[in-house]
Scaffold this active site. Sequence first.
Site, short mmCIF file in Angstrom:
data_model
loop_
_atom_site.label_atom_id
_atom_site.label_comp_id
_atom_site.label_asym_id
_atom_site.label_seq_id
_atom_site.Cartn_x
_atom_site.Cartn_y
_atom_site.Cartn_z
N CYS A 15 -27.31 -3.87 -16.97
CA CYS A 15 -28.56 -4.17 -16.26
C CYS A 15 -29.77 -4.12 -17.19
CB CYS A 15 -28.74 -3.17 -15.13
SG CYS A 15 -28.66 -1.47 -15.72
N HIS B 72 0.84 -1.21 0.00
CA HIS B 72 0.00 0.00 0.00
C HIS B 72 0.87 1.26 0.00
CE1 HIS B 72 0.89 -0.65 4.22
NE2 HIS B 72 0.47 0.56 4.51
#
Length: 188
Positions: A161, A75
């Site tokens: 969708c 990170h």
Amino acid sequence: MPTATRKPRLLFLLSGSIACYKACFAISKLVQAGIEVRTVATPSALQFIGKATLEGLTGQPVASDLWESGKAMDHINLARWADLALVAPATANMLNRLSAGLADDLVGSLFLAWEIQKKPWWVAPAMNVAMFNHPLTQASLQKLSGLGVRVLPTGEGALACGEEGAGRLLEPEQLVMHVLAELGPKIA
Ligand SMILES: Cc1cc2nc3c(=O)[nH]c(=O)nc-3n(C[C@H](O)[C@H](O)[C@H](O)COP(=O)(O)O)c2cc1C
């Protein structure tokens, strides 16, 4: 920023959208264009595409888990390494989490370790039109933009969708065009 002695470095972060397949096309083109690409994929993104695909396209291991042994400092290290970070696709969840400054996963920690005043961090949203237009999502986009994050536009048209409208991830060619405009042509 890249110098004449090395390739430009792109940190390509993927979150969990059906549009991850488009990101793979973009990654392939960017590698071919001479960009050094490393990928971070959220656990949700890995439901849509496999680590093997990303590793095969980039020749680099895929980072996903903040707690992976041997990669515990990713990170920080990846934030230092890259010239540009691009979250594509950026889910509603990702945008809302980034805008809240949550750092309990790898992407959130990377975002906070990223010196936004010095290096560009971009997001390319991808989601259903209602999720995109939701006031919380729009507020997060505004907040991120105010912090210096570049919010790439979304495309209009058919969504996975079945609905129509804003929220479609940019096409791979458009993502590539934006990155190459920022990082320049192949230099090594
Ligand atoms: C089939 C499927 C497709 C999805 N597509 C999207 C999408 O395009 N955009 C989005 O914001 N969320 C989408 N989601 C929901 C996210 O995957 C979910 O919010 C997830 O927690 C995101 O995690 P991440 O942001 O850490 O990757 C989808 C979920 C499923 C099951």
